[in-house]
Design a protein around this motif. Structure first.
Motif, short mmCIF file in Angstrom:
data_model
loop_
_atom_site.label_atom_id
_atom_site.label_comp_id
_atom_site.label_asym_id
_atom_site.label_seq_id
_atom_site.Cartn_x
_atom_site.Cartn_y
_atom_site.Cartn_z
N VAL A 1 4.37 7.94 1.33
CA VAL A 1 3.91 6.85 2.55
C VAL A 1 3.79 5.36 2.06
O VAL A 1 3.31 5.09 0.87
N ALA A 2 4.53 4.41 2.65
CA ALA A 2 4.34 3.21 2.18
C ALA A 2 4.39 2.21 3.27
O ALA A 2 4.67 2.31 4.49
N ILE A 3 3.61 0.94 2.88
CA ILE A 3 3.38 -0.02 3.81
C ILE A 3 3.45 -1.32 2.88
O ILE A 3 3.18 -1.66 2.04
N VAL A 4 4.49 -2.18 3.59
CA VAL A 4 4.67 -3.36 3.05
C VAL A 4 4.35 -4.55 4.33
O VAL A 4 5.16 -4.57 5.00
N ILE B 1 0.99 -1.25 0.07
CA ILE B 1 -0.11 0.03 0.10
C ILE B 1 1.12 1.05 0.02
O ILE B 1 1.69 1.28 1.14
N ALA B 2 0.76 2.15 -1.18
CA ALA B 2 1.57 3.19 -1.16
C ALA B 2 0.70 4.36 -1.31
O ALA B 2 -0.21 4.44 -2.24
N LEU B 3 0.95 5.58 -0.81
CA LEU B 3 0.52 6.88 -1.23
C LEU B 3 1.56 7.50 -1.92
O LEU B 3 2.51 7.77 -1.43
N THR B 4 1.07 7.94 -3.18
CA THR B 4 1.91 8.78 -4.08
C THR B 4 1.64 9.93 -4.24
O THR B 4 0.32 10.60 -4.17
N TYR B 5 2.54 11.07 -4.25
CA TYR B 5 2.19 12.29 -4.77
C TYR B 5 3.15 12.87 -5.68
O TYR B 5 4.23 12.99 -6.09
#
Length: 294
Positions: free
Chosen positions: A130-133, A120-124
Motif C-alpha cells: 500500500v502506498a500514499i504520496v 507513507i507505505a505499508l510493506t510486507y
C-alpha cells in the motif's frame, strides 16, 4: 483497530482508505507551516541530520502520522520505520512495516519551491503493498494497492486512475532529476544519456509524480558518498509500478526494504517501463566508460 485476517489482501482496501485520510491530514499540517504568515521563511529549524535539515514541520507531521497510524493499527502486528524516529541498524522485527517520510524534500520546503511530498507505505516482508504520496502544493494525493493499480485524488475528493506514458523510444524520453545532489560521476552519466530532455524537480515523490502525470519518463538514483533511504523510495516505487512503470536496480534486481541498513546503495532506475531494460543496460555501459576515464 484494524486487524489482519487470513485473507489479508481483503484488508488492503481498508488499510489504504485509512492511509489516504492520514495523508490528507498530514498535507494540511505541512501546508499550514508552509503558508504561515508568522514564519514566512519556514526556517523553524529543529536541528540538522547528517543528510540535511529538520524543521518543526517535519517533526509535527511525523508525530501526527505515527499517532494516527498506531491508533488505527496498533503496535502488536505492525512495525513503524520513520525518517524522524529511526535509530539503530537492525530491521524492524515485523513482517508488516509502515515506512514513513513525513516531509520528503525538506530543503525544497525551506526554499519555497513547493516541491515537497509526504510518503507513507505499508510493506510486507520487505516489499510495498500500500502506498500514499501526497503533494500538498499540487493538492493531489496518489495512492496504490498491490495489484490494484494507482489512482490520484484531488482535494475536492475526485478520484481517477492514472497511468504512465506510452513513449517507447529512448530518444523521446525525458529525465527528471534534482536541481542539486549531483556529484560529478552522476552528472556525466545523465549528460551522456541519449534522451530528449530533462526536468528539474525536488522531492523523490514529486519526481515520480511527474512520471505518473506523463511530464517525465525516467528517474535515476546513483549513490555517492551517501545514498537515499527506504523512506525515499517505498511509497514512490509502488505508485509508479502500479501505474505501469518499473523501478529496479540497474541490474534488474527489485528494491527491498527494512533490511537493517536503510540506505539504498548503487544505481536505481525508475521509468515508464517501455525502455526500462535498455536504459538500465545503457546506464551500466556509460558508468563503465566514465569509471575507465578516471
Amino acid at each position: 483497530m484494524v486487524t489482519l485476517d487470513t485473507d489479508w489482501t481483503v484488508n488492503l482496501e481498508k488499510i489504504a482508505a485509512i492511509a489516504r485520510s492520514v495523508g490528507w491530514g498530514a498535507a494540511d499540517i505541512l501546508r499550514s507551516y508552509y503558508h504561515s504568515q508568522k514564519n514566512p521563511e519556514n526556517l523553524e529549524l529543529e536541528g540538522t541530520k547528517k543528510d540535511g535539515p529538520v524543521t518543526a514541520a517535519d517533526l509535527a507531521t511525523n508525530h501526527y502520522i505515527l499517532e494516527k497510524l498506531q491508533a488505527s493499527f496498533g503496535v502488536q502486528n505492525f512495525g513503524y520505520l520513520s525518517e524522524e524516529t529511526h535509530q539503530g541498524t537492525d530491521p524492524v522485527p515485523f513482517p508488516w512495516v509502515w515506512i514513513i517520510d513525513p516531509l520528503d524534500g525538506t530543503r525544497d520546503f525551506i526554499d519555497k519551491t513547493g516541491e515537497y511530498a509526504i510518503h507513507i507505505a505499508l510493506t510486507y516482508q520487505g516489499r510495498p503493498v500500500v502506498a500514499i504520496v501526497a503533494v500538498p502544493e499540487a493538492e493531489k494525493l496518489y495512492f496504490a494497492i498491490k495489484d490494484k493499480g494507482t489512482c490520484v485524488e484531488t482535494l475536492q475528493g475526485e478520484v481517477a486512475p492514472i497511468r504512465v506514458s506510452e513513449r517507447n523510444n529512448i530518444e523521446d524520453l525525458s529525465l527528471v532529476v534534482s536541481r542539486t545532489h549531483r556529484d560529478e560521476r552522476f552528472q556525466k552519466l545523465i549528460d551522456r544519456l541519449p534522451i530528449k530532455g530533462r526536468n528539474y524537480v525536488g522531492s523523490v515523490g514529486c519526481k515520480i509524480a511527474t512520471i505518473l502525470e506523463q511530464h517525465s519518463d525516467i528517474y535515476i538514483s546513483l549513490s555517492g558518498k551517501s545514498a537515499p533511504k527506504d523512506w525515499d523510495f517505498a511509497a514512490p516505487e509502488l505508485i509508479l509500478t502500479e501505474a505501469g512503470g518499473k523501478f529496479t536496480h540497474f541490474n534488474g534486481d527489485p528494491l527491498t526494504y527494512n533490511k537493517g541498513d536503510v540506505r539504498q546503495w548503487g544505481g536505481l532506475l525508475a521509468s515508464n517501463g517501455l525502455c526500462h531494460e535498455m536504459l538500465c543496460q545503457k546506464a551500466i555501459e556509460l558508468l563503465e566508460q566514465i569509471d575507465a576515464e578516471g
